[in-house]
Each structure stands twice: as structure tokens, then as C-alpha cells.
Design an enzyme around this catalytic site. Structure first.
Site, PDB file in Angstrom:
ATOM      1  N   HIS A   1       9.831 -40.402   4.880  1.00  8.54           N
ATOM      2  CA  HIS A   1       9.681 -39.338   3.885  1.00  8.54           C
ATOM      3  C   HIS A   1       8.281 -38.713   3.826  1.00  8.54           C
ATOM      4  CE1 HIS A   1      10.544 -37.094   0.249  1.00  8.54           C
ATOM      5  NE2 HIS A   1       9.554 -37.691  -0.386  1.00  8.54           N
TER       6      HIS A   1
ATOM      7  N   TYR B   1      11.732 -34.662 -12.813  1.00  7.37           N
ATOM      8  CA  TYR B   1      13.124 -35.118 -12.676  1.00  7.37           C
ATOM      9  C   TYR B   1      13.905 -34.866 -13.966  1.00  7.37           C
ATOM     10  CZ  TYR B   1      11.449 -37.681  -8.545  1.00  7.37           C
ATOM     11  OH  TYR B   1      10.908 -38.016  -7.327  1.00  7.37           O
TER      12      TYR B   1
ATOM     13  N   ASP C   1       8.404 -32.698  -0.664  1.00  5.72           N
ATOM     14  CA  ASP C   1       9.080 -33.405  -1.743  1.00  5.72           C
ATOM     15  C   ASP C   1       9.210 -32.456  -2.952  1.00  5.72           C
ATOM     16  OD1 ASP C   1       9.999 -36.245  -2.711  1.00  5.72           O
ATOM     17  OD2 ASP C   1       8.542 -35.649  -4.226  1.00  5.72           O
TER      18      ASP C   1
END
Length: 316
Positions: free
Chosen positions: A295, A230, A101
Site C-alpha cells: 500500500h 472515515y 490513499d
């Protein structure tokens, strides 16, 4: 698990919490969002039992590692700087890198900026994304998915933290960790993350104890540090301009679950399988697509993922 040692290492102006076990060549594990060193618990035990020194830090902003207050302190350059400082401090010349990730993004940047410090890379979930000089990352996400896409929703400081605060942390983490939809999460403001459906019963690979470990740490630390990764997407893009077109020149194995949302972003499968990936990562040796896996593959299929890592790095 009680054999895992926990230490704090000063690096790059912060104090970093590090979990480690074993002796031998070093494998450095990099976690993603919303995770911790703990995401690699199975791999730490597996690799240490096979003659490796397995090290998994809480990255900047997470767990027991410092979280600088400024949102602009979370570019890939900061994070890679923390890790280079960490291996320097530990007196380690080169590492095997393993990322998942956001940790995979960090690993790509680590290999781009300091390939001299990496023997080989096993990356999971997030393929390499060559820098597009014509388009900022957030413009790309908005064009593909619209403003309700979770990465777009994460951009405004404080807004999503307020949303998260309206739901029990353990329940929120379950929503993230057990999701199996390959569709990118789009969360309209009026519904919020609190309005996402409650997860079903926990799968066999995740216990209440695991969830509570994460929840305790996120209750102490908050989510802002992780969300700031982010919020720095565009800033990292600006700072990375001098590295446009640079290839990843370390040996690489890539693993992804076929239900992973990252694998279903438009264009990604074609990039991985039709030559683009190999062009940008010329020493890419293996691509593994795990069937029926979502994921959080390192926790969902710990034994298989650990074997994949070991079978690759033992060649070097």
C-alpha cells in the site's frame, strides 16, 4: 531534508503546516492515513532537484495542521477547500496534483470540483469511485466485509481511539506501515488493533527514525482528525449528490501496488482494467501496476514512484 522549508499558512479557517522545497511549476502532494507530509519526503527532494516546486501539507487533522473538533468538519469539501485556499494564499494558479490513499480521494474530488486549478494528476493506490446514488459508502463496506472491517470499526467516535491508546504509538504505526497482506483488515472488537500480530523487522525502506517522526506527531495530535475522514464518508456522499455522474476531466496517471488492499476490493481490478475507469476518467493516460509492492508505495519504492511522477508531469 534540512533544505525543506516549513511554514504555516492560514486557509479556510484553519492554520495549515506546509513543507516545501524548490522553485518552478508546483507539485502538490497529498498524504493518506496514518501519515503526514513526511510520507512524500523522497518525492519532495527528487522533484525539487528536477526544476519543480514541491509542496506537501499536513492535511486537516494531521501533524502540525489544525484539527477542528467536530467530526463533521472533515468532508472532502472541507479538505479541498483547505487546499484551494492554500494555493490561493501562495499565489499559485495551477498545480500538478499527486495523491496517495486518502490523499488520492481528496485529489479526485479536487479534480471534480476545481479542474481549472489542476494541470495533471498522478494518483496512487485509490482508484476513482463514481458516486452510487443508490447506496451509501458505509452500507457498501458493511455488505462487502461485515462490521469488523477496519473502516466500519473506525466509525464510532472515541472507540478506536481508546483501542489505539492501549498500544505504543510507534508499534501501532509499524503494524499499519509494514503490512503486506492484500486482504482487507477485519478487526473484531474483542481482539482490537492492539491484538494484531506484531510486525516483523522493519523493511529497508522504513527506519526507526521515520517511524519515530510519525509517532511523535501522532502522540501530540492523536488519531481523531485522521479517523474523522472515515467518519465523513456518508456525509461527503450526501453533499456530493449534485456531482453524480461528473467525469474527471484532467490528464491522469494511476499507480497501484499489486499487493495493495485497495486493489483487492471486489470489483476494483475489473473497474480499473475493463473500461469503467477510462469511462469515468476519460483523460486517463496510464495505469501502472507495481509488482510485489504493497500500500505505501511512495515510501516502499520512492525512486520508481518519483520517476513515474516526473515522467508524466514533464509532458505538460
Amino acid at each position: 531534508m534540512e533544505k525543506i522549508e516549513h511554514t504555516t499558512v492560514p486557509t479556510n479557517g484553519i492554520n495549515m503546516h506546509v513543507a516545501s522545497i524548490g522553485t518552478g511549476p508546483v507539485v502538490l502532494f497529498l498524504h493518506g492515513f496514518p501519515e503526514l507530509w513526511y510520507s512524500w519526503r523522497h518525492q519532495l527532494l527528487y522533484l525539487s532537484s528536477r526544476g519543480y516546486r514541491a509542496i506537501a501539507p499536513d492535511l486537516r487533522g494531521y501533524g502540525d495542521t489544525d484539527a477542528p473538533p467536530s467530526a463533521t468538519s472533515y468532508t472532502m469539501f472541507h479538505i479541498v477547500g483547505d487546499l484551494v485556499g492554500l494555493v490561493d494564499k501562495l499565489g499559485i494558479e495551477q498545480v500538478f496534483l499527486v495523491g496517495h490513499d486518502w490523499g488520492a480521494m481528496v485529489a479526485w474530488y479536487f479534480c471534480m470540483l476545481r479542474p481549472d486549478r489542476v494541470k495533471a494528476l498522478v494518483n496512487t493506490s485509490v482508484a476513482f469511485h463514481p458516486r452510487n446514488p443508490a447506496k451509501k459508502p458505509m452500507d457498501g463496506f458493511r455488505a462487502l466485509f461485515g462490521d469488523d472491517h477496519y473502516i466500519c470499526r473506525f466509525q464510532e467516535p472515541g472507540e478506536v481511539e481508546e483501542d489505539f491508546a492501549q498500544i505504543d504509538t510507534a508499534k501501532l504505526l509499524k503494524k499499519f506501515l509494514v503490512s503486506r497482506s492484500p486482504k482487507a483488515p477485519c478487526v473484531p472488537k474483542e481482539i482490537g488493533f492492539r491484538g494484531l500480530p506484531d510486525p516483523p523487522a522493519l523493511p529497508s525502506w522504513l527506519s526507526e527514525e521515520d517511524v519515530n517522526y510519525y509517532a511523535t506527531k501522532f502522540n501530540q495530535k492523536g488519531f481523531t482528525g485522521g479517523l474523522n475522514y472515515y467518519r465523513c464518508l456518508n456525509l461527503t456522499w450526501e453533499l456530493a449528490a449534485p456531482w453524480t455522474g461528473v467525469q474527471i476531466k484532467v490528464p491522469v496517471k494511476f499507480i497501484v501496488g499489486d499487493l495493495d488492499i485497495t486493489y483487492h476490493i471486489p470489483g476494483v481490478k475489473e473497474y480499473i482494467h475493463n473500461g469503467g475507469f477510462k469511462r469515468d476518467v476519460p483523460f486517463l493516460q496510464e495505469v501502472v501496476v507495481m509488482e510485489g509492492v504493497a500500500h505505501f508505495l511512495n515510501q516502499e519504492k520512492p525512486e520508481e514512484v518519483s520517476e513515474h511522477i516526473y515522467n508524466f508531469i514533464k509532458k505538460f
